[in-house]
Design a protein around this motif. Structure first.
Motif, mmCIF file in Angstrom:
data_model
loop_
_atom_site.group_PDB
_atom_site.id
_atom_site.type_symbol
_atom_site.label_atom_id
_atom_site.label_comp_id
_atom_site.label_asym_id
_atom_site.label_seq_id
_atom_site.Cartn_x
_atom_site.Cartn_y
_atom_site.Cartn_z
ATOM 1 N N THR A 69 0.815 -1.228 0.000
ATOM 2 C CA THR A 69 0.000 0.000 0.000
ATOM 3 C C THR A 69 0.843 1.271 0.000
ATOM 4 O O THR A 69 0.439 2.269 -0.570
ATOM 5 N N GLN A 70 1.995 1.224 0.686
ATOM 6 C CA GLN A 70 2.757 2.475 0.829
ATOM 7 C C GLN A 70 4.266 2.216 0.836
ATOM 8 O O GLN A 70 4.732 1.288 1.506
ATOM 9 N N LEU A 71 4.999 3.052 0.107
ATOM 10 C CA LEU A 71 6.461 2.968 0.105
ATOM 11 C C LEU A 71 7.026 4.017 1.059
ATOM 12 O O LEU A 71 6.542 5.157 1.100
ATOM 13 N N HIS A 72 8.053 3.627 1.786
ATOM 14 C CA HIS A 72 8.808 4.561 2.638
ATOM 15 C C HIS A 72 10.267 4.487 2.185
ATOM 16 O O HIS A 72 11.099 3.862 2.843
ATOM 17 N N PRO A 73 10.592 5.118 1.059
ATOM 18 C CA PRO A 73 11.933 4.954 0.479
ATOM 19 C C PRO A 73 13.045 5.575 1.314
ATOM 20 O O PRO A 73 14.221 5.297 1.056
ATOM 21 N N GLU A 74 12.687 6.395 2.300
ATOM 22 C CA GLU A 74 13.710 6.996 3.183
ATOM 23 C C GLU A 74 13.594 6.457 4.603
ATOM 24 O O GLU A 74 14.202 7.013 5.526
ATOM 25 N N GLY A 75 12.793 5.412 4.810
ATOM 26 C CA GLY A 75 12.536 4.934 6.167
ATOM 27 C C GLY A 75 11.643 5.920 6.907
ATOM 28 O O GLY A 75 10.793 6.576 6.293
ATOM 29 N N ASP A 76 11.879 6.045 8.202
ATOM 30 C CA ASP A 76 11.110 7.036 8.961
ATOM 31 C C ASP A 76 12.040 7.815 9.889
ATOM 32 O O ASP A 76 13.267 7.675 9.804
ATOM 33 N N ALA A 77 11.468 8.606 10.765
ATOM 34 C CA ALA A 77 12.283 9.488 11.618
ATOM 35 C C ALA A 77 13.215 8.702 12.529
ATOM 36 O O ALA A 77 14.297 9.171 12.897
ATOM 37 N N GLN A 78 12.839 7.490 12.916
ATOM 38 C CA GLN A 78 13.648 6.688 13.836
ATOM 39 C C GLN A 78 14.706 5.845 13.127
ATOM 40 O O GLN A 78 15.785 5.597 13.657
ATOM 41 N N ASP A 79 14.368 5.365 11.940
ATOM 42 C CA ASP A 79 15.250 4.412 11.260
ATOM 43 C C ASP A 79 15.234 4.739 9.754
ATOM 44 O O ASP A 79 14.163 4.793 9.142
#
Lengths: 480, 50
Positions: A79-89
């Motif tokens: 459903t969703q890509l997080h190509p930069e990860g998130d704020a923690q990782d």
């Protein structure tokens, strides 16, 4: 150790996964995320749709094969890509949801988006199995079409006259070739069942001319002439007593008729008792967010939902496009570890001339990229990713649709002695007007002929590609 | 069948229709088409070889 994730297990996704597992080391993980448990050899769905095959002849479960080969399988829809990860990782990851509501967070070092198309029956009111028309896009759809056909045949055997309508259900559809195969198989099957004289069969298409197939048609050398594919397509229909409606956008499907608009702006309707109309495609609706949670979907995907890759999306006029605008490596211009393969990549422009009616309705086929090009692209992407896992700085392999040809065998009746199929090749798929100024394609490598030999090839391909897809011994010796 | 559409379409001769399912000829065409397709596949795979 690297983690490579592939979204989708269709022709492109499954091909990419198979080669990645073969080429990467055992320390590297290969994961497939796909919402369906089965592989489907889509080109044979048309035979399911006329009752010549059961759905289990064109599908098989993926899990046992992936387990045998050491490939992780997550049955869920991305459903969703997080190509930069998130704020923690900062590790990139993809979010996927299972039917049972479970949400998966799958990290990756490299991601191949091979999600294929979303079937947009919703774009035309009343279109599709939930509405008033049938489809052969999925095995279940094709089985339903087969049951409906059986009912029609029974009625005709009782003396009723019935109307069949086959084609595409929207002005922007692609894959006209699949609907073409269906109509000629349907006609063959009605003859075979002894009820052809009770059937009126009509083809409805968004193509400007028959035989366009979203590729701007083909020019074929035949009988001392270079002849457009429209001539051969019209001949095939006329010989079989099939009527045709071209340049049409289906606006609405009612229980017994379609309302449609043609390029000249006229509105008309066509009655039917049985309608098999393919839907338009879009991307599957993946979204993307950056490390801070901001929506970056527009950066990663085109407005139609397909993924932006190394193509020229500047939107220049149709007359100015070149073969070199088409992607070669399928790498995202934004994230170097993100690739697309198969239908999931956004084409830079139409191949067929884009046209609008006076009412502003777009009536032009979208470019096809199914089957052979999908698998070839997937193999090239898998090879590039393998090299990048091993330290390569960028993609090392290419598969431009402007530099590759395609073979297409369109069944026109399935019988080992009386059946026929149109065997066609084009080179290249995307015309290159600089290289081939007269026809856009290499006339020596672009040909087509109808005959029993084509049907034998179609049968051979069905068994060969299912063998290959099952990853049985020697599978990689069978070309894409 | 729409008379105008059929009227202006090219139609195969009886010989052409016969040859489409004439076994010896089709066995030859099977070989020829396969060779043509294999050549095309090889050409298209130049960028994918490892």
């Amino acid at each position: 150790m690297s983690r490579v994730v592939v979204l989708g297990a269709g022709i492109a996704g499954h091909t990419a996964v198979a080669y990645l597992r073969r080429w990467l080391g055992r320390d590297d993980t290969v994961t497939v995320i796909s919402p369906r448990p089965d592989y489907n050899w889509v080109p044979s769905n048309i035979w399911v749709g006329v009752g010549l095959m059961k759905p289990d002849k064109v599908t098989f479960p993926l899990a046992p094969i992936y387990e045998r080969k050491g490939i992780e399988f997550v049955q869920a829809a991305a459903t969703q890509l997080h190509p930069e990860g998130d704020a923690q990782d900062s590790t990139p990851y993809v979010v996927a949801a299972s039917d049972d509501g479970k949400v998966h967070r799958v990290p990756y070092d490299f991601l191949i988006n091979a999600t294929g198309p979303a079937l947009r029956f919703d774009k035309t009111e009343g279109l599709g199995p939930e509405g008033h028309s049938l489809s052969v896009c999925l095995p279940d759809h094709a089985a339903e079409a087969s049951r409906a056909l059986d009912e029609e045949v029974e009625r005709m055997k009782r003396g009723e006259r019935r109307k069949f309508l086959v084609g595409v259900g929207h002005g922007t559809c692609t894959c006209e070739g699949a609907a073409f195969e269906y109509i000629v198989n349907l006609e063959f099957e009605l003859r075979h069942r002894g009820v052809r004289d009770k059937a009126d069969i009509t083809w409805i298409t968004n193509e400007y001319e028959l035989g366009d197939f979203g590729m701007g048609g083909m020019q074929l050398k035949h009988g001392g002439y270079v002849t457009p594919s429209s001539i051969f397509n019209a001949s095939l229909f006329a010989e079989r007593g099939i009527d045709w409606i071209t340049r049409a956008h289906v606006e609405k499907v009612e229980p017994d008729r379609v309302q449609y608009e043609t390029l000249d702006g006229a509105k008309a309707e066509q009655e039917f008792d049985f309608a098999m109309l393919l839907p338009p495609f879009s991307g599957v609706g993946l979204t993307a967010v950056d490390a801070h949670g901001a929506d970056i979907t527009d950066k990663v995907f085109a407005p139609n939902g397909f993924m932006r890759v190394d193509a020229d999306y500047s939107g220049k006029p149709y007359e100015e496009w070149k073969a070199s605008d088409w992607p070669r490596t399928y790498q995202s211009p934004v994230y170097p570890n993100l690739f697309a393969a198969g239908i999931a990549f956004a084409p830079p422009h139409a191949i067929s001339v884009p046209r609008k009616s006076p009412n502003g309705t777009v009536i032009a086929p979208a470019p096809p990229r199914t089957g052979m090009p999908s698998a070839t692209i997937a193999k090239a992407v898998a090879a590039s990713v393998t090299d990048m896992v091993r330290g390569g700085e960028g993609p090392t392999h290419t598969a431009s649709m402007a530099e590759m040809g395609a073979s297409c065998v369109a069944s026109a009746g399935a019988n080992p002695f009386t059946g026929t199929a149109a065997a066609m090749t084009v080179f290249p798929i995307v015309p290159d007007w600089d290289e081939y100024p007269e026809t856009g394609r290499d006339i020596k490598r672009t040909f087509g002929e109808i005959g029993l030999a084509g049907h034998w090839i179609k049968i051979l391909l069905h068994h060969m590609f299912l063998y290959k897809a099952r990853l049985r011994p020697g599978w990689r010796l069978i070309p894409e | 069948m729409d008379h105008d559409q059929a009227m202006y379409a090219t139609k195969p001769t009886r010989r052409t229709v016969f040859m489409r399912t004439f076994l010896p000829w089709q066995m030859w065409r099977f070989a020829v088409i396969n060779v043509k397709m294999i050549e095309l596949i090889r050409r298209g795979h130049r960028g994918t070889k490892r």
